[in-house]
Write a protein that holds these residues in place. Structure first.
Motif, short mmCIF file in Angstrom:
data_model
loop_
_atom_site.label_atom_id
_atom_site.label_comp_id
_atom_site.label_asym_id
_atom_site.label_seq_id
_atom_site.Cartn_x
_atom_site.Cartn_y
_atom_site.Cartn_z
N PHE A 200 0.80 -1.35 -0.16
CA PHE A 200 -0.17 0.05 -0.03
C PHE A 200 0.90 1.16 -0.04
O PHE A 200 0.45 2.24 -0.75
CB PHE A 200 -0.83 -0.20 1.27
N PHE A 201 2.08 1.24 0.94
CA PHE A 201 2.79 2.30 0.85
C PHE A 201 3.51 2.71 -0.46
O PHE A 201 3.71 4.14 -0.61
CB PHE A 201 3.85 2.31 2.14
N VAL A 202 4.06 1.57 -0.90
CA VAL A 202 4.87 1.74 -2.07
C VAL A 202 3.97 2.01 -3.13
O VAL A 202 4.27 3.19 -3.95
CB VAL A 202 5.39 0.49 -2.70
N LYS A 203 2.72 1.85 -3.54
CA LYS A 203 1.71 2.15 -4.59
C LYS A 203 1.40 3.84 -4.21
O LYS A 203 1.17 4.46 -4.98
CB LYS A 203 0.60 1.50 -4.37
N ALA A 204 1.08 4.23 -2.88
CA ALA A 204 0.72 5.39 -2.40
C ALA A 204 1.67 6.48 -2.90
O ALA A 204 1.57 7.41 -3.45
CB ALA A 204 0.49 5.51 -1.13
N CYS A 205 3.15 5.97 -2.55
CA CYS A 205 4.54 6.70 -3.03
C CYS A 205 4.38 6.92 -4.50
O CYS A 205 4.88 7.85 -4.98
CB CYS A 205 5.73 6.26 -2.36
N ASP B 178 11.29 8.98 -14.73
CA ASP B 178 9.86 8.34 -15.10
C ASP B 178 9.58 7.09 -14.66
O ASP B 178 8.38 6.59 -15.06
CB ASP B 178 9.69 8.74 -16.54
N TYR B 179 10.20 6.66 -13.79
CA TYR B 179 10.07 5.37 -13.05
C TYR B 179 10.36 5.57 -11.57
O TYR B 179 10.83 6.43 -10.94
CB TYR B 179 10.87 4.22 -13.62
N LEU B 180 9.82 4.47 -10.55
CA LEU B 180 10.15 4.55 -9.13
C LEU B 180 10.64 3.04 -8.70
O LEU B 180 10.08 2.26 -8.74
CB LEU B 180 8.92 4.91 -8.68
N ASP B 181 12.12 3.53 -8.47
CA ASP B 181 12.73 2.30 -7.94
C ASP B 181 12.93 2.44 -6.47
O ASP B 181 13.70 3.35 -6.09
CB ASP B 181 14.23 2.07 -8.73
N VAL B 182 12.38 1.70 -5.80
CA VAL B 182 11.98 1.96 -4.41
C VAL B 182 13.29 1.21 -3.62
O VAL B 182 13.09 -0.27 -3.45
CB VAL B 182 10.74 1.49 -3.68
N SER B 183 14.14 1.86 -2.59
CA SER B 183 14.96 1.20 -1.82
C SER B 183 14.22 0.84 -0.48
O SER B 183 13.66 1.77 0.01
CB SER B 183 16.21 2.00 -1.69
N VAL B 184 14.10 -0.49 -0.12
CA VAL B 184 13.38 -0.87 1.04
C VAL B 184 14.15 -1.29 2.13
O VAL B 184 14.87 -2.16 1.91
CB VAL B 184 12.38 -2.00 0.72
N ALA C 39 8.76 -0.20 -9.20
CA ALA C 39 7.81 -0.40 -8.20
C ALA C 39 6.51 0.10 -8.82
O ALA C 39 5.19 -0.29 -8.55
CB ALA C 39 8.23 0.00 -6.83
N ASP C 40 6.62 1.23 -9.47
CA ASP C 40 5.22 1.99 -10.04
C ASP C 40 4.15 1.22 -10.95
O ASP C 40 3.15 1.23 -11.11
CB ASP C 40 5.44 3.31 -10.43
N ALA C 41 5.19 0.07 -11.66
CA ALA C 41 4.70 -0.61 -12.66
C ALA C 41 3.95 -2.09 -12.00
O ALA C 41 3.60 -2.95 -12.77
CB ALA C 41 5.27 -0.80 -13.75
N MET C 42 4.44 -2.24 -10.73
CA MET C 42 4.04 -3.71 -10.09
C MET C 42 2.74 -3.67 -9.60
O MET C 42 2.09 -2.78 -9.10
CB MET C 42 5.04 -3.80 -9.09
N ILE D 220 4.80 -6.72 -5.64
CA ILE D 220 5.62 -5.89 -4.52
C ILE D 220 5.82 -6.84 -3.46
O ILE D 220 6.84 -6.81 -2.54
CB ILE D 220 4.96 -4.48 -4.18
N GLU D 221 4.63 -7.42 -2.83
CA GLU D 221 4.97 -8.22 -1.69
C GLU D 221 5.71 -9.47 -1.76
O GLU D 221 6.56 -9.54 -0.84
CB GLU D 221 3.41 -8.54 -1.17
N LEU D 222 5.78 -10.00 -3.12
CA LEU D 222 6.41 -10.97 -3.15
C LEU D 222 7.97 -10.65 -3.18
O LEU D 222 8.89 -11.51 -2.63
CB LEU D 222 6.16 -11.89 -4.49
N THR D 223 8.28 -9.66 -3.92
CA THR D 223 9.72 -9.29 -3.89
C THR D 223 10.24 -8.70 -2.58
O THR D 223 11.47 -8.99 -2.31
CB THR D 223 9.81 -7.73 -4.93
#
Length: 417
Positions: free
Chosen positions: A249-254, A277-283, A299-302, A307-310
């Motif tokens: 939820f947080f990744v998609k919201a960001c 033009d993409y979001l590569d999220v460091s977790v 992550a924006d296209a996932m 996202i949860e599996l990754t």
């Protein structure tokens, strides 16, 4: 003829590492491709496999030594081990020493399930704390006992109530016994910083010295997200084989908020601003020797499930020390969840060259005013730390508000609003 074991290629631009632990000792039998040592680089631990089957005949470096890529660190002899390595000729001084109980400093200690192999650091800890390693459950890779396991066992032993012993009759004292004052021991322990911890320290200080750091806060009512999880968790898990967590939820919201405020997902490159033009999220995930930040790419296209599996895969392999350097390079934005450790509020530090990091915190029920009434809601504080050189306060606040709106009304994530 002995076969040399060399330090493998560690990744782009990495030329050296630190010997973290010897997994095999001289005289131990090793299979081809079996790990014999672990190396610590700036970000990950790397295991060094044996190139051939045989017996570890010699260690050429010690734990804690710095070694370069291609350096020879050990030699593997032919044939299987037959027990302890042959002893060198004893000196007269050695012969004169009385025999002693080898205790736990031997290469391995046997229990009911077989030999327990201990590294030198662990053996030293066992001797120092006086614990029985055969009764310790190892938390390291493949169930190996770590130094932390030994310390935890020692603390548990010290805190356990002493067994009641039957007192033997003592002669009556001729005069009252004097009270003897006891003084507690004050100890210090010096442990060399791991290469990873040194790198973390340097990067965090560099971030403070370079960026104009500022943090802005907001809070979010997590009711809608928690209701969605409760409603769909069983169906989601059955279909995708992973539980529906908060991070998706947080990744998609960001990702949604970054479309409205692209500066949060940008970086400074010289005298230019680099937008993505993409979001590569460091977790940020927890590893045995500190936090590491693998990157969820695009992550924006996932989907939520992807996202949860990754992230679950990253978390599992981080604990096992199996993340690669490539998986932790890059990233355009970071999300750190201090809430899993119980944090209520914090000011996270950006991960250069990124310009912003979102800090999540624990959810707790608090009274809030809604439509003129005080109600109890599950609330979470959000913190956005950012580089003020690139991101203005208005943009930071707008980004957090967009994240808050998406979490309090998850339908926005579906209709891109």
């Amino acid at each position: 003829m002995a076969t040399e074991v060399t330090v493998p290629t560690l990744g782009e631009s990495i030329t050296e590492a630190t010997v973290g632990e010897w997994l095999k000792q001289p005289g131990d039998a090793v299979a081809q491709d079996e790990p014999i040592a672990s190396l610590e680089t700036d970000k990950v631990s790397v295991e060094v496999p044996s190139p051939v089957a045989g017996t570890l005949s010699e260690q050429l470096v010690a734990e804690g030594d710095t070694v370069e890529v291609g350096a020879v660190i050990a030699k593997i002899g032919e044939g299987a081990a037959t027990g302890e390595p042959a002893a060198a000729s004893a000196t007269p001084e050695e012969v004169a020493q009385p025999a002693q109980d080898p205790g736990p400093e031997a290469e391995g200690i046997s229990d009911e399930s077989g030999p327990v192999t201990l590294s030198p650091a662990v053996r030293r800890a066992v001797l120092e704390h006086g614990v029985d390693p055969s009764k310790i459950t190892g938390t390291g890779k493949d169930g190996r006992i770590t130094k932390d396991d030994v310390i935890a066992a020692a603390k548990a032993k010290d805190s356990a109530p002493a067994a009641k012993a039957t007192p033997s009759p003592a002669p009556a004292p001729s005069k009252p016994a004097a009270k003897v004052a006891t003084t507690g021991e004050r100890k210090e322990e010096r442990v060399k910083m791991s290469r990873m911890r040194q790198t973390i320290a340097k990067r965090l200080k560099d971030a403070q010295n370079t960026a104009a750091l500022l943090t802005t806060f907001n809070d979010v009512d997590m009711s809608a997200v928690m209701e969605a999880r409760a409603k769909y968790k069983d169906v989601f898990a059955k279909k995708h084989g992973i539980r529906l967590g908060f991070m998706s939820f947080f990744v998609k919201a960001c990702a949604l908020a970054a479309k409205d405020v692209p500066a949060v997902n940008a970086r400074i490159g010289g005298d230019e601003i680099v937008y993505h033009d993409y979001l590569d999220v460091s977790v940020a995930v927890s590893a045995p020797k500190g936090l590491v930040v693998p990157v969820v790419r695009s992550a924006d296209a996932m989907s939520f499930a992807e996202i949860e599996l990754t992230i679950a895969d990253f978390g599992k392999r981080a604990k096992e020390g199996q993340l690669s350097m490539e998986e932790m390079q890059g990233g355009t934005f970071t999300i750190s969840n201090g809430g899993i450790f119980g944090s209520l509020l914090s000011t996270p530090i950006i991960n250069p060259p990124q310009s912003a990091v979102l800090g999540m915190h624990r959810i707790e029920e608090r009274p809030v005013a809604i439509d003129g009434e005080v109600v109890i809601r599950p609330m979470m504080y959000l913190a956005l730390s950012y580089d003020h050189r690139l991101i203005d306060g208005r943009e930071a606040v707008t980004f957090l508000v967009r994240v808050k709106e998406a979490l309090e009304d998850p339908m926005r994530l579906l209709i891109d609003l």
